[in-house]
Write an enzyme that holds these catalytic residues in place. Structure first.
Site, short mmCIF file in Angstrom:
data_model
loop_
_atom_site.label_atom_id
_atom_site.label_comp_id
_atom_site.label_asym_id
_atom_site.label_seq_id
_atom_site.Cartn_x
_atom_site.Cartn_y
_atom_site.Cartn_z
N GLY A 154 0.75 -1.20 -0.19
CA GLY A 154 0.05 0.01 0.11
C GLY A 154 0.83 1.28 0.16
NE ARG A 195 -5.26 6.11 4.77
CZ ARG A 195 -6.22 4.85 4.72
NH1 ARG A 195 -7.19 5.16 5.37
NH2 ARG A 195 -5.85 3.85 4.16
CG ASP A 220 -2.08 -1.14 7.63
OD1 ASP A 220 -2.54 -2.43 7.94
OD2 ASP A 220 -2.60 -0.55 7.09
CD GLU A 232 -13.42 -2.58 3.50
OE1 GLU A 232 -12.57 -1.65 3.75
OE2 GLU A 232 -13.13 -3.86 3.93
CG ASN A 275 -4.70 3.06 7.48
OD1 ASN A 275 -4.29 2.49 7.23
ND2 ASN A 275 -6.04 3.23 8.17
NE ARG A 335 26.84 6.87 21.00
CZ ARG A 335 28.06 7.13 20.46
NH1 ARG A 335 28.73 8.09 21.28
NH2 ARG A 335 28.56 6.82 19.35
CB ALA A 391 34.61 14.55 37.84
CB SER A 403 43.88 15.65 38.61
OG SER A 403 43.11 14.71 39.63
NE ARG A 422 48.79 17.53 37.43
CZ ARG A 422 48.59 17.13 38.93
NH1 ARG A 422 49.23 17.42 39.69
NH2 ARG A 422 47.75 16.11 39.07
#
Ligand code: UD1
Ligand code: CA
Length: 451
Positions: free
Chosen positions: A14, A18, A108, A159, A231, A320, A367, A410, A427
């Protein structure tokens, strides 16, 4: 009689006008899976020995999806979308080859259950040549109506567009699925004409045609939620709601606590163990398994992930595909995990990106830690050993391996492998000027006054 070979033909050709979509209607998803895949899975579960699908020319994506969920399915093309009767006839070679029962299922109506299709077969076993699935629609607009005779058999299906006032008042609607125990079904179908409001060949007309030959059609029934035909986008959302309510009830029945069930979104394949607690506003995309005793705090988003026994995740954490969270591991707020394994008791409690890696048993990710997995061309692996401590705001530039028990200071940018139990620190040396701040304040204070 029940063990007749069963052919199920799914109609998907189909236009789906719609929906107002450039995507074929049957590829729109309910609970993370296309309507087509729902229909094919149901057909399988109902015990189909053979599956066939009818598509329109050019529906390549539909063929691809079908082959993915039902490898080996026979696909037929309906040259023009001339109605459901014409669509079933497009599968003529399969119908003529088949010896046994045939069920036709509309792609559907994705919520129809396998057990319901088996009830259609039971109606055939009760002596009918055709069985039609009926339901009492709260709003019957758009559905065909089952016209019953005094014996409760179906005389005809009318119908909506062709129904008069009287017929429209009939509450028993056609859900779409039908079963046939008709030796020459293709011949019967070729007697359908298109003299109706839409100028289409309606499959539903087959009931009256067969009745004229003395064949019997019996109704089987299902709940209105199950029969929802999609639909439009609004009906798609209604089907989603039905599916979600079913899925939520199921996971609660199996022993999970959903604090606010109406805010938890499950996929068709979500697996939730016992004594799992799920706080409000949690979304499960496809492919998630949550093991017993895990606790999912509010506002988490999960796709393709495993959450191990007794793990605590969230609030506001994102998982994920390939996120694999071990037993009693802990993932806190604003942490994103992709294709990475946290071993038993490992932790990343705040603000981190952990992609393409392993975090060993009991390791602690501070963190602001980032696994820098992507160089713009390829993805690389970060391996963090058992008991490692990664200080806050560290960047681990993959590929890199941090040995068991090592300590990352850190703020470090780690580009080379770190030996077990070593301290790695990257660092610049801190400069310190005693008394500078006090002098600075005095100086600036004076300047401000004199200005
Ligand atoms: C159809 C039924 C109606 C029933 C309702 C249930 C007919 C004539 N009417 O109406 O009695 O109450 O489903 O939801 O069958 N299709 C094709 N080729 C075509 C036309 C349709 O393959 O030429 C497929 C569509 O992809 C869809 C299914 O058949 O999966 C149903 O077609 P649709 O046009 O949606 O029928 P409805 O008007 O909903
Ligand atoms: Ca429809």
């Amino acid at each position: 009689m029940t063990n007749q070979p069963l052919l199920i033909v799914v109609l998907a050709a189909g236009k789906g006008v719609r929906m107002r979509s450039s995507v074929p209607k049957v590829l729109h998803a309910v609970a993370g899976r296309s309507m087509l895949a729902h229909a094919l899975a149901t057909a399988r579960a109902a015990g189909a020995d053979n599956l066939a699908l009818v598509v329109a020319p050019g529906m390549e994506a539909v063929r691809v999806e079908a082959a993915k969920v039902a490898p080996g399915i026979e696909v037929f093309e309906q040259a023009t979308q001339a109605g459901t009767g014409n669509a079933l006839l497009a599968a003529r070679p399969a119908l003529e080859r088949h010896r046994g029962d045939v069920i036709v299922l509309y792609a559907d109506t994705p919520l129809v259950e396998a057990a319901t299709l088996r009830r259609l077969i039971a109606a055939l076993d009760a002596g009918a040549q055709i069985a039609a699935l009926g339901f009492e629609a709260p709003d019957a607009t758009g559905y065909g109506r089952l016209l019953l005779d005094a014996k409760g058999r179906v005389k005809a299906i009318c119908e909506h567009n062709d129904a008069g006032e009287e017929e429209r008042r009939i509450g028993l609607c056609n859900a779409g699925a039908m079963a046939f125990r008709v030796p020459k079904l293709a011949e019967l179908l070729s007697r359908i004409t298109n003299t109706n409001a839409k100028g289409e060949y309606y499959l539903t007309d087959v009931v009256a045609i067969a009745a004229a030959d003395g064949s019997i059609t019996l109704p089987a029934r299902c709940a209105p939620e199950e029969a929802l035909g999609i639909n439009s986008r609004e009906q798609l959302a209604a089907a989603e709601a039905v599916f979600q309510n079913r899925a939520r009830r199921k996971v609660m029945a199996e022993g999970a606590t959903l604090v606010a069930p109406e805010t938890v979104w499950l996929s068709f394949d979500t697996v939730i163990g016992r004594d799992v607690t799920i706080e409000p506003n949690v979304f499960f995309g496809p492919g998630v398994v949550v093991e017993d005793g895990a606790h999912i705090m509010a506002n988490c988003h999960l796709v393709g992930a495993r959450i191990g026994k007794g793990a605590r995740i969230g609030p506001f954490a994102r998982f994920r595909p390939g996120a694999d969270i071990g037993e009693k591991a802990r993932i806190g707020n604003f942490v994103e995990v992709k294709n990475a394994r946290f071993e038993t008791g490992a932790k990343a409690n705040h603000l981190a990106y952990i992609g393409d890696g392993r975090v060993g048993e009991g390791a602690n990710i501070g963190a602001g830690t980032i696994f820098c997995n992507y160089d713009g061309f390829n993805k690389h692996f970060t391996d963090v050993g058992k008991g490692v401590f990664v200080g806050s705001n560290s960047s681990l530039v993959a590929p890199v391996k941090i040995g068991d028990g090592a300590y990352i200071g850190s703020g470090s940018v780690i580009t080379r492998n770190v030996e077990p139990d070593a301290l790695a620190l990257e660092r610049s040396a801190q400069e310190q000027r005693p008394g500078w701040a006090a002098k600075f304040r005095t100086l600036m204070g004076r300047r401000k006054k004199s200005a």
